[in-house]
Design an enzyme around this catalytic site. Structure first.
Site, short mmCIF file in Angstrom:
data_model
loop_
_atom_site.label_atom_id
_atom_site.label_comp_id
_atom_site.label_asym_id
_atom_site.label_seq_id
_atom_site.Cartn_x
_atom_site.Cartn_y
_atom_site.Cartn_z
N HIS A 168 -3.12 7.95 5.72
CA HIS A 168 -3.28 6.59 5.21
C HIS A 168 -4.71 6.14 5.51
CE1 HIS A 168 -2.20 2.67 3.78
NE2 HIS A 168 -2.44 2.10 4.94
N PHE A 172 1.52 -3.48 4.05
CA PHE A 172 1.83 -4.81 4.58
C PHE A 172 3.34 -5.03 4.53
CE2 PHE A 172 -2.37 -7.33 3.71
CZ PHE A 172 -3.03 -6.52 4.61
N CYS A 181 0.80 -1.22 0.00
CA CYS A 181 0.00 0.00 0.00
C CYS A 181 0.83 1.27 0.00
CB CYS A 181 -0.93 -0.01 1.21
SG CYS A 181 -1.88 -1.53 1.36
N LYS A 185 -9.80 7.92 1.48
CA LYS A 185 -10.24 6.53 1.32
C LYS A 185 -11.69 6.37 1.75
CE LYS A 185 -5.75 4.18 1.82
NZ LYS A 185 -4.84 5.30 2.13
N GLU A 222 -2.15 6.06 13.59
CA GLU A 222 -1.64 7.11 12.72
C GLU A 222 -1.95 8.49 13.27
OE1 GLU A 222 -1.81 8.65 8.06
OE2 GLU A 222 -3.28 7.18 8.78
N HIS A 251 -9.77 1.76 -0.57
CA HIS A 251 -8.32 1.59 -0.51
C HIS A 251 -7.83 1.05 -1.84
CE1 HIS A 251 -4.36 1.05 0.75
NE2 HIS A 251 -4.50 0.25 1.79
#
Length: 413
Positions: A304, A400, A163, A336, A315, A341
């Site tokens: 994010h 990830f 991502c 998002k 975050e 996403h």
């Protein structure tokens, strides 16, 4: 002294629009691209919605014969790149081709194409596999096909960091220009994994929202107490990066300057963020350091913000920690909430939104933020876009494997 890098072109294919203009207008208007999935039978899936691209006609961008040799993620990437190149007014010639490069990645690549190829193998054996099976699905083939189409002979690369892919591609491309490897780079990310295997895989990992099958537009809800996972999106975003003096010499319009870039690793867990988003915090601090800016100059953060229980709160805390007292003067939102996403394309479209926020002096909203699940001094811009001064903006992408990237864009002085 490193050379300055600016953004001179933007292109996008998203769940809320087939162009940058359409996508940005819908984002600012608070429109959602999340809807029931119709690409395949989802009756036996726990998730029956997603943020898919609508009404995309690949033949408007690529001849049908050529399009058949490419997976959908390549279609999206080339469409967005063509728009960005046209927006930049970039003309590639024999004289400048070696100074123009490509850095477009994808988090997963041609997953639906691989699935279809395997079905062909199971049904008909090895002779049923297309000779284009490999080149139609591997990740670097957006860059490869685009460079061939336009004759771009500079750096030709594709970074893959889940991502964080889009942000890493843009940022690395910027460094190639800074250090003189190119004068212009076409950079970004694309993704198209909405299919049986892709959705099933993320469902199995329990990463996706499953509680909103009847009201899909409400499913992506970063920071809200009812969030239960991310919504799968698809699409592409591309930016044209250019050395500042090169852009000025040809009279190019400039959206923003690439000011700083931070990249770190969590060394913690394959899917979960480190405690307190510690890796993201260090990426932000590194981006600020490389920018040479005072942190009080950052007015907006495109987070994010995937709508996962641990990630959002971590975050927000990391942003507060990184910016200290200035955090109470900042705004942060997650787009998002509108487009889902986009995995490897997420950082690219969010960087583009940061550039547009600087251009238009408006910060896009966080949709579905009805009841925040934690306290923060940050303005999370619930529901409606916010007009206000945007001197500089930061885009965060965490992926990830514990990979983190932060990019700072600023007004050109």
């Amino acid at each position: 002294m490193k050379r300055r890098v600016v953004v001179t072109g933007l292109g996008a294919v998203t769940p809320v629009g087939l162009t940058v203009k359409e996508s940005w207008e819908n984002i600012v208007a608070g429109k959602s691209g999340v809807a029931p999935l119709t690409l395949f039978d989802v009756s036996d899936f726990t998730v029956r919605f997603g943020a898919s691209v609508k009404n995309f006609d690949v033949t408007s961008v690529i001849p049908k014969k050529d399009a058949k040799k490419m997976d959908t993620f390549i279609h999206y990437g080339i469409a967005a790149a063509k728009e960005a190149i046209e927006d930049a007014g970039l003309v590639i010639t024999d004289e400048n081709a070696e100074r123009i490069g490509v850095a477009i990645g994808s988090g997963i690549g041609g997953l639906p194409g691989i699935e279809a190829g395997y079905d062909s193998y199971l049904n008909g054996g090895p002779r049923k596999i297309s000779p284009f099976f490999v080149p139609s699905n591997i990740i670097n083939m957006i860059s490869g096909n685009l460079s061939i189409m336009y004759g771009m002979k500079g750096p030709n690369t594709a970074i893959v960091t889940a991502c964080s892919t889009g942000t890493h591609c843009i940022s690395a491309a910027g460094r190639m220009i800074q250090y003189g490897d190119a004068d212009v780079m076409v950079a970004g990310g694309a993704e198209a994994v909405i299919g049986r295997i892709g959705i099933a895989g993320f469902c199995a990992a329990k990463a996706m929202s499953t509680n909103f099958n009847d009201t899909p537009e409400k499913a992506s809800r970063p920071y809200d107490k009812d969030r239960d996972g991310f919504v799968m999106g698809e699409g592409a975003a591309i930016v044209v990066l250019e050395e500042y003096e090169h852009a000025k010499a040809r009279g190019a319009k400039i959206y923003a300057e690439v000011a700083g870039y931070g990249l770190t690793g969590d060394a913690y867990h394959i899917t979960a963020p480190a405690e307190g988003a510690e890796g993201g915090y260090r990426a932000m601090k590194m981006a600020l350091k490389h920018s040479g800016m005072d942190l009080t100059e950052i007015d907006y953060v495109n987070a994010h913000g995937t709508s996962t229980p641990k990630g959002d709160e971590g975050e927000a805390g990391a942003v507060e920690r990184a910016f200290g007292e200035h955090a109470k003067n900042m705004a942060m939102s997650s787009t998002k909430s509108a487009v889902g996403h986009l995995l490897g394309a997420a950082g690219a479209i969010e960087s583009a939104f940061c550039a547009l926020a600087i251009r238009d002096q408006v910060m896009p909203p966080t949709l579905n933020l009805d009841n925040p699940s934690f306290e923060t001094v940050l303005d999370l811009i619930p529901h409606k876009a916010k007009k206000g001064r945007v001197r500089a903006a930061m885009s965060n992408s965490f992926g990830f494997g514990g990979t983190n990237a932060s990019l700072v864009l600023k007004e050109v002085q």
